[in-house]
Scaffold this active site. Structure first.
Site, PDB file in Angstrom:
ATOM      1  N   HIS A 596       0.830  -1.204   0.000  1.00  0.00           N
ATOM      2  CA  HIS A 596       0.000   0.000   0.000  1.00  0.00           C
ATOM      3  C   HIS A 596       0.866   1.256   0.000  1.00  0.00           C
ATOM      4  CE1 HIS A 596      -3.787   2.190   1.182  1.00  0.00           C
ATOM      5  NE2 HIS A 596      -2.865   3.078   1.548  1.00  0.00           N
ATOM      6  N   GLU A 597       1.823   1.317   0.922  1.00  0.00           N
ATOM      7  CA  GLU A 597       2.675   2.502   1.016  1.00  0.00           C
ATOM      8  C   GLU A 597       3.520   2.688  -0.239  1.00  0.00           C
ATOM      9  OE1 GLU A 597       2.200   4.621   3.181  1.00  0.00           O
ATOM     10  OE2 GLU A 597       1.104   3.494   4.690  1.00  0.00           O
ATOM     11  N   HIS A 600       1.789   4.657  -2.864  1.00  0.00           N
ATOM     12  CA  HIS A 600       1.965   6.109  -2.713  1.00  0.00           C
ATOM     13  C   HIS A 600       3.326   6.542  -3.249  1.00  0.00           C
ATOM     14  CE1 HIS A 600      -1.659   6.865  -0.509  1.00  0.00           C
ATOM     15  NE2 HIS A 600      -1.323   6.123   0.525  1.00  0.00           N
ATOM     16  N   HIS A 603       3.458   6.647  -6.970  1.00  0.00           N
ATOM     17  CA  HIS A 603       2.709   7.805  -7.442  1.00  0.00           C
ATOM     18  C   HIS A 603       3.599   9.045  -7.392  1.00  0.00           C
ATOM     19  CE1 HIS A 603      -1.545   9.866  -7.346  1.00  0.00           C
ATOM     20  NE2 HIS A 603      -0.882  10.095  -8.455  1.00  0.00           N
TER      21      HIS A 603
END
Length: 817
Positions: A596-597, A600, A603
């Site tokens: 999940h991290e 980020h 991105h």
């Protein structure tokens, strides 16, 4: 801290992002620079406790037994990434960082060599900021050419401040040295004090408004420029800059009060309630279900000579009681003790909600929900309500089916044909039913196949397949990192070369914030057209010794004109390093969190926009989580696991049977879990609705009313768990965003990746339509382009209905785990 500060000049000042606690965000230091995941569980409407949304994962694909890649004789037990993350620390001599000084500066920033020089960076940023503010304010008198540069000047001002404040955020949360952390706090105080003046300077707002209202200038703006300008304009107006002097003073007063109330509320949410410190269980045998040794340790003899057990109502014990103790009376007593309403805490929350309502009224909006949601994808509370209602209706049958399973289990277990599930029953009967239906094969646990190094190697392989991007362990200079365990990764694109840097601080240690977090320390932006030489107006002279913050020299990028500063991010986790220097093995939830991290972080790496303020993760709250939640889908796919999930000692692949059993276990009672999250999102909307303006509003009464209307169990008199729902401050009116993100990513996965999860074509499609834009393009246009659905591009009520229908059709992809 003054109110206006909370909005206009932004990076993000966050101690914990609650889906943790997001504190204040400033416009020239903007939201979504820090993404922090807390694993503390909150009380829910339909359950004893529910996970915060950041810890949830999609319903996994159940693989067939031939879907996991077979063992390969060419397996290599090591790779550069595995060696970097799984090998013991080179030494304990702090060879790469020093407590008192950092020769080359943290992050290779020259002004971050010592805590004292850290403050020099503040002075340099403020000095440059003064020049930029005056240049913006005087632009209308200089001519159209200078007015055309105003948006760039705003973006530069934001970048100057963020470079300092975001580095300070990392130091505050992660640095092991007290002097450095204290220096970072002083940096905050100095910058916040100066940024206050920006938020109350109407000249900046008027110039920006003039730019957008001048056709000859507005017509020349690129899409990214227009997004940057609108973000600043909206935040200025949310901060009351357009109000009269009297109303602006009231706005500042209300906002200051909100900061104080928010601080009090967050403190309250993390402290015990008014219930007793222990519940007394007589006789101790009523604690059947807990370990006998533990029962013995907490057993005492009272004055009457009776044996009684004193069970703490804080810490891990309440959850263990609610999950394992057979005696319903004991579970009920523990639930009431831990969830007891604290009227003083309720008063703080109610005051916070009312003050935010008054703030929205002051700027001419019906509610704080309207104020918060106006620049989000959903646009208004009505759309959020419609989305949640559609989702709830679609899950109604599944929820009722699972509740019937629990009720049947209770009636069988208690031999009471009329027994009903109560608030203190959920965890106990979920465990009881699951234990009978879920079995795990014998042998190594699933964690044996996910060392930190193996997982990082797998992420690199996945990104190489999708985007042609890989991770390479970077060379660390003396003083560049804050702890010897921090690993530096160079992010390499197969065509462009180095595109960014990620620092990985994965292990727990005293004084370190343990929540998993992604920090953006530096955003990408174009720097060769900064026009710094004209910041000093003709005839202006600087005082001797004044140091000015200067732009990063930047690098050339293939396919783009000019030079760009490269993004720099930090990933932090709280993994436990085992003794003896062996590899750290991760639970599934920990691997999920890392995926999940890293969503980020990628991105941030790929979203290299021309403007700092729309780079990477600087986009609306209900859009920013889409790339990271999507990564959880990849983790649950057998084809992706086949790339890397191997035993940390033997190299054997993850057995299909173990994966199937694990995923089956995680899918149990998912509809009830989803209902809990929906209920909390609904409560969040109620608390920031027009109803708060009712003189008789009370948060406990509103909670009871909602639970009677939508809850799965009746409310318990005398309880009031809402004061422990920390997300109500940092994510006020925005708690829906994770369910919204899960709905959208479920559709993206089905339409783009499910049939080919490691396809370069699919990866480039996501990159071109979503990731590369950061916040520089309307999210609905990004989504419509990715899914090839023009109906979405308007972002209107029809678009929201379409998203709601996705949730109805693909509820399993939305379900939190």
């Amino acid at each position: 801290m003054s109110a206006g500060l909370g909005r206009i000049f932004p990076c993000r000042s966050t101690s914990i992002r609650t889906p943790t606690t997001a504190t204040t965000a400033h416009r020239f230091t903007r939201t979504h620079h820090v993404h922090v995941h807390s694993h503390r569980r909150q009380a829910g409407l339909a359950s004893t406790h529910v996970r915060p949304p950041a810890t949830v994962a999609r319903t996994p694909t159940i693989p067939s037994r031939n879907q996991i890649a077979p063992f390969s004789s060419s397996y290599k037990p090591t790779s550069p990434l595995r060696e970097a993350f799984d090998a013991p620390s080179a030494s304990s001599s702090r060879s790469r960082y020093a407590a008192a000084s950092a020769p080359d500066g943290l992050f290779l920033y020259p002004n971050l060599r010592t805590p004292d020089t850290f403050l020099d960076s503040v002075n340099a940023a403020i000095a440059r900021g003064h020049l930029l503010v005056e240049r913006i304010a005087n632009a209308p008198t200089t001519g159209d050419e200078e007015m055309r540069k105003v948006i760039k000047l705003f973006d530069r001002l934001s970048d100057v401040l963020c470079k300092v404040i975001d580095a300070a955020e990392v130091v505050r949360c992660l640095h092991p040295d007290t002097h450095w952390r204290q220096g970072a706090e002083r940096v905050y105080e100095e910058l916040f004090s100066w940024m206050n003046t920006l938020n109350t300077d109407p000249r900046l707002y008027e110039v920006l408004r003039t730019v957008l209202n001048t056709p000859s200038i507005e017509s020349q703006l690129s899409e990214a420029e227009r997004q940057v300008a609108l973000v600043f304009l909206r935040d200025f107006e949310k901060s009351g800059i357009h109000l009269s002097d009297a109303k602006r003073a009231e706005f500042v007063q209300l906002s200051d009060k909100i900061v104080g109330l928010g601080r009090d509320f967050m403190h309250n949410s993390a402290t015990p309630g008014p219930g007793p410190p222990h519940i007394m269980v007589n006789p101790p045998s009523r604690l059947q279900g807990l370990a006998p040794g533990y029962i013995q340790r907490i057993t005492r003899t009272n004055k009457q000579g009776e044996k009684v057990a004193l069970v703490p109502t804080t810490g891990w014990e309440p959850q263990m009681v609610l999950k394992h103790v057979e005696d319903e009376g004991v579970r009920r007593a523990m639930y009431i003790a831990t969830m007891a309403e604290d009227k003083s805490k309720v008063a703080v929350l109610d005051d916070l909600l009312m003050t935010r309502y008054k703030l929205s009224q002051l700027v001419g909006l019906p509610s704080y929900g309207h104020m918060f949601l106006g620049d989000k994808m959903v646009k208004n509370p009505e759309n959020v309500k419609a989305f949640l209602q559609t989702l709830a209706k679609s899950q109604q049958d599944a929820v009722q089916g699972e509740m019937q399973m629990l009720q049947k289990a209770k009636r069988v277990h208690t031999k009471d044909k009329d027994a009903k599930i109560e608030a203190w029953d959920r965890d106990f009967y979920v465990r009881l039913v699951s234990a009978k239906t879920n079995t795990m094969p014998h042998g190594d646990s699933i964690a044996a196949y996910f060392s930190v190094g193996t997982t990082m190697d797998g992420l690199s392989k996945l990104f190489s397949h999708l985007y042609g991007i890989k991770f390479v362990p970077g060379s660390v200079q003396p003083g560049e990192v804050w702890h010897d365990e921090v690993q530096k990764l160079d992010v390499m694109d197969e065509k462009e070369g180095l595109i960014g840097t990620i620092y990985c601080d994965f292990y727990a240690r005293p004084g370190k914030q343990l929540n998993a977090a992604h920090y953006t320390v530096r955003c990408s932006r174009r720097v060769d057209d900064d026009d710094e030489e004209h910041d000093i107006a003709p005839g202006m002279k600087l005082r001797d010794g004044i140091e000015l913050a200067t732009a990063d020299p930047g690098v050339a990028m293939i396919g783009k004109q000019g030079r760009y500063q490269l993004p720099l991010a930090v990933l932090s986790c709280g993994f436990s390093r085992p003794p003896g220097g062996s590899a750290t093995l991760l639970s599934w939830v920990e691997v999920e969190t890392l995926f999940h991290e890293m969503g980020h972080a990628m991105h941030s790496m790929i979203g290299r926009a021309d403007y700092h303020n729309v780079s990477g993760t600087r986009c609306p709250i209900d859009f920013v989580e889409i790339p990271s939640i999507l990564m959880e889908h990849f983790l649950a796919d057998p084809a992706v696991l086949g790339l890397f999930a191997t035993h940390h000692q033997t190299g054997a692949p993850l057995p299909a049977g173990l994966l199937m059993a694990h995923q089956a276990n995680r899918s149990t009672f998912q509809a009830i879990e989803l209902h809990s999250q929906m209920s909390m999102a609904m409560l969040d909307q109620v608390y920031y609705s027009t109803g708060v303006g009712d003189p008789n509003f009370n948060s406990t009464a509103s909670l009871e009313e909602l639970q009677k209307a939508t809850g799965l169990v009746p409310p318990v008199p005398g309880t009031g768990w809402q004061t422990g729902f920390g997300h109500l401050y940092g994510y006020g009116a925005g708690y829906y965003s994770y369910l919204f993100g899960r709905t959208v990513t479920g559709q993206i996965w089905d339409k783009v990746f499910r049939s080919s999860p490691t396809s370069r074509t699919s990866g480039e499609r996501l990159r071109e339509h979503v990731l590369k834009w950061g916040g520089g393009k309307d999210p609905w246009e990004c989504l419509g382009g990715l899914l090839e659905d023009e109906r979405l591009m308007k972002g209107d009520q029809e678009a929201m209905k379409i998203v709601g229908d996705w949730g109805a059709k693909n509820g399993s992809s939305v379900t939190p785990r």
